[in-house]
Design a protein around this motif. Structure first.
Motif, short mmCIF file in Angstrom:
data_model
loop_
_atom_site.label_atom_id
_atom_site.label_comp_id
_atom_site.label_asym_id
_atom_site.label_seq_id
_atom_site.Cartn_x
_atom_site.Cartn_y
_atom_site.Cartn_z
N ILE A 119 46.84 27.23 38.22
CA ILE A 119 46.15 27.63 36.99
C ILE A 119 46.78 28.91 36.46
CG2 ILE A 119 43.93 28.36 36.04
CD1 ILE A 119 42.56 26.72 38.20
N ALA A 120 46.98 28.96 35.16
CA ALA A 120 47.55 30.16 34.54
C ALA A 120 46.66 31.37 34.81
CB ALA A 120 47.69 29.94 33.03
N PRO A 121 47.26 32.55 35.04
CA PRO A 121 46.47 33.74 35.42
C PRO A 121 45.33 34.06 34.45
CG PRO A 121 48.80 34.17 35.72
CD PRO A 121 48.70 32.83 35.05
N VAL A 122 45.59 34.05 33.16
CA VAL A 122 44.54 34.37 32.19
C VAL A 122 43.46 33.29 32.19
CG1 VAL A 122 44.02 34.76 29.76
CG2 VAL A 122 46.09 35.75 30.76
N ALA A 123 43.88 32.01 32.28
CA ALA A 123 42.91 30.91 32.34
C ALA A 123 42.04 31.04 33.58
CB ALA A 123 43.64 29.57 32.34
N ASN A 124 42.64 31.45 34.69
CA ASN A 124 41.90 31.67 35.92
C ASN A 124 40.86 32.77 35.73
OD1 ASN A 124 41.45 31.66 38.91
ND2 ASN A 124 42.39 33.68 38.75
N ALA A 125 41.24 33.86 35.07
CA ALA A 125 40.31 34.96 34.84
C ALA A 125 39.17 34.54 33.92
CB ALA A 125 41.07 36.15 34.24
N VAL A 126 39.47 33.78 32.86
CA VAL A 126 38.44 33.29 31.95
C VAL A 126 37.48 32.35 32.68
CG1 VAL A 126 38.00 31.92 29.87
CG2 VAL A 126 39.87 33.59 29.90
N LEU A 127 38.02 31.49 33.53
CA LEU A 127 37.20 30.57 34.33
C LEU A 127 36.18 31.35 35.16
CD1 LEU A 127 36.59 27.77 35.62
CD2 LEU A 127 38.42 28.25 37.24
N LEU A 168 37.72 38.97 45.15
CA LEU A 168 37.44 37.56 45.46
C LEU A 168 38.25 36.63 44.57
CD1 LEU A 168 35.74 35.22 46.74
CD2 LEU A 168 34.04 35.67 44.95
N VAL A 169 38.28 36.94 43.28
CA VAL A 169 39.00 36.09 42.32
C VAL A 169 40.48 36.06 42.64
CG1 VAL A 169 39.66 35.85 39.89
CG2 VAL A 169 37.31 36.47 40.49
N ASP A 170 41.07 37.22 42.93
CA ASP A 170 42.51 37.26 43.20
C ASP A 170 42.85 36.64 44.55
OD1 ASP A 170 44.77 38.15 41.63
OD2 ASP A 170 45.26 39.50 43.28
N VAL A 171 41.97 36.79 45.53
CA VAL A 171 42.19 36.15 46.83
C VAL A 171 42.18 34.64 46.66
CG1 VAL A 171 41.10 35.70 49.06
CG2 VAL A 171 41.34 38.05 48.25
N TRP A 172 41.21 34.13 45.89
CA TRP A 172 41.10 32.68 45.66
C TRP A 172 42.38 32.12 45.06
CZ3 TRP A 172 40.91 29.78 41.02
CH2 TRP A 172 40.49 28.45 41.17
N LYS A 173 42.98 32.87 44.14
CA LYS A 173 44.20 32.38 43.48
C LYS A 173 45.43 32.55 44.36
CE LYS A 173 46.93 32.66 39.27
NZ LYS A 173 47.06 31.20 39.24
N VAL A 234 48.35 43.55 39.72
CA VAL A 234 47.18 42.87 39.15
C VAL A 234 46.77 43.53 37.84
CG1 VAL A 234 44.71 42.52 39.47
CG2 VAL A 234 46.28 42.01 41.33
N PHE A 235 46.64 42.71 36.81
CA PHE A 235 46.24 43.22 35.50
C PHE A 235 45.31 42.26 34.77
CE2 PHE A 235 46.92 43.19 30.89
CZ PHE A 235 46.56 44.50 30.58
N ASP A 236 45.65 40.97 34.78
CA ASP A 236 44.94 40.01 33.93
C ASP A 236 43.46 39.91 34.25
OD1 ASP A 236 45.21 38.29 36.35
OD2 ASP A 236 47.27 38.11 35.64
N PHE A 239 41.65 42.99 33.00
CA PHE A 239 41.57 43.01 31.53
C PHE A 239 40.52 42.03 31.02
CE2 PHE A 239 42.92 41.71 27.28
CZ PHE A 239 43.12 42.94 26.67
N VAL A 240 40.47 40.83 31.58
CA VAL A 240 39.57 39.80 31.07
C VAL A 240 38.13 40.00 31.56
CG1 VAL A 240 39.07 37.31 31.11
CG2 VAL A 240 41.41 38.11 30.84
N LEU A 241 37.95 40.36 32.83
CA LEU A 241 36.62 40.39 33.42
C LEU A 241 35.87 41.70 33.19
CD1 LEU A 241 37.24 38.57 36.82
CD2 LEU A 241 35.99 37.71 34.87
N THR A 242 36.54 42.84 33.33
CA THR A 242 35.80 44.11 33.33
C THR A 242 36.35 45.18 32.41
OG1 THR A 242 37.10 45.02 35.17
CG2 THR A 242 35.15 43.71 35.75
N ARG A 243 37.61 45.07 31.99
CA ARG A 243 38.28 46.11 31.21
C ARG A 243 38.21 47.47 31.91
NH1 ARG A 243 39.58 44.77 25.79
NH2 ARG A 243 39.85 42.51 25.77
#
Length: 301
Positions: A119-127, A168-173, A234-236, A239-243
């Motif tokens: 899954i694309a990094p940004v799509a993963n973050a939006v998910l 958790l999100v980054d570990v999952w990916k 790590v950036f995406d 940026f997407v979840l918490t800024r």
């Protein structure tokens, strides 16, 4: 002599054929690196629609040591990177051991494993932003239906909770790629060694400790270095979840460099922070290349 001359000629031809690609790569990568290093030595601010550049030498790097915000981001990054490496490598090793068993060698399992990584990094973050939503997120709905919580929780509402959910999100990916890397290492361990250990009465834990683990130590080392490099970049998801919020609780070094540069418009200081991250990743990359270097066999002639 003839063989040596042929090998040299083949190497020279290889260098000539690779030269155009190497020149293009050097231009694409080299110019931004040099430009960023020069910006880090200047006070560069956007004023009245123009860049105001003043040479300040190492002043931006000296500011790093007195910047409380950067120190906070560095502590966040240290915690994030350390926990991510431990969790990703540990879980991936366990999954790789399971997949290396006869019943776990199904191609379907490996395909399912790769899905989070594909899954694309940004799509993963939006998910995950939808999953963790405090009003209609899947996680709240699932936990409430199971009776584990009474009210919907704001999972990203406190600094420590938000940082751990980003983890958790980054570990999952990250787990799928590291699992496949370690699985490749496990499949290179000769099965005859495990059979000999079994015949000698060794337990499963002893076999893993004295045979499997030493045999894949290089693969584990590569996994640790690569995961550390990726955790620093790590950036995406931030940026997407918490800024970076709440209360700068999820500001990591890479996001801080972006915020200082594009939000505060302090381009020189932002470049200095980015260069510190670059130096850290460069040192880790050298370690990665050292681990990949073929080891000379003792007693080889």
């Amino acid at each position: 002599m003839a063989t040596t001359t042929f090998e040299k000629r083949r190497q020279n031809v290889g260098v000539v054929l690779l030269a155009p690609a190497l020149i293009v790569i050097a231009g694409i990568l080299g110019y931004p690196i040099v430009r960023s290093a020069l910006l880090a030595l200047q006070d560069v601010k956007l004023r009245a629609g123009k860049l105001d550049q003043v040479w300040v030498g190492l002043a931006n790097f000296r500011q790093i040591f007195s910047d409380k915000g950067l120190q906070h981001a560095a502590l966040n990054t240290l915690y994030f990177s350390a926990m991510e490496v431990i969790l990703v490598v540990g879980i991936s090793l366990g999954v790789a051991l399971l997949l290396n068993q006869p019943q776990g060698r199904s191609g379907v399992l490996k395909i399912l494993l790769v899905v989070p990584w594909a899954i694309a990094p940004v799509a993963n973050a939006v998910l995950w932003k939808w999953i963790l939503n405090s009003n209609y997120g899947v996680l709240n709905g699932l936990l409430r239906s199971l009776g584990l919580i009474d009210n919907y929780q704001v999972w990203l509402g406190t600094p420590f909770s938000a940082l751990n959910f980003l983890l958790l999100v980054d570990v999952w990916k990250s787990i799928p790629f590291v699992t496949l890397l370690l699985l490749a290492g496990l499949q290179r361990v000769p099965s005859v060694l495990h059979k000999a250990a079994f015949m000698d009465g060794a337990s499963s834990f002893q076999t893993f400790r004295y045979i499997t683990l030493p045999a894949i130590k290089d693969a584990i080392g590569i996994a640790v270095i690569l995961q550390t490099i990726w955790s620093l970049r790590v950036f995406d998801i931030v940026f997407v979840l918490t800024r970076g919020g709440p209360a700068d609780g999820t500001v990591l070094l890479n996001f801080l460099a972006y915020r200082v540069t594009f939000n505060f418009l302090d381009i020189g200081y932002g470049a200095a922070i980015a260069n510190v991250i670059f130096i850290l990743t460069f040192v880790l990359a050298i370690g990665y290349l050292w681990l990949l270097k073929p080891k000379s066999t003792a007693g080889a002639k």
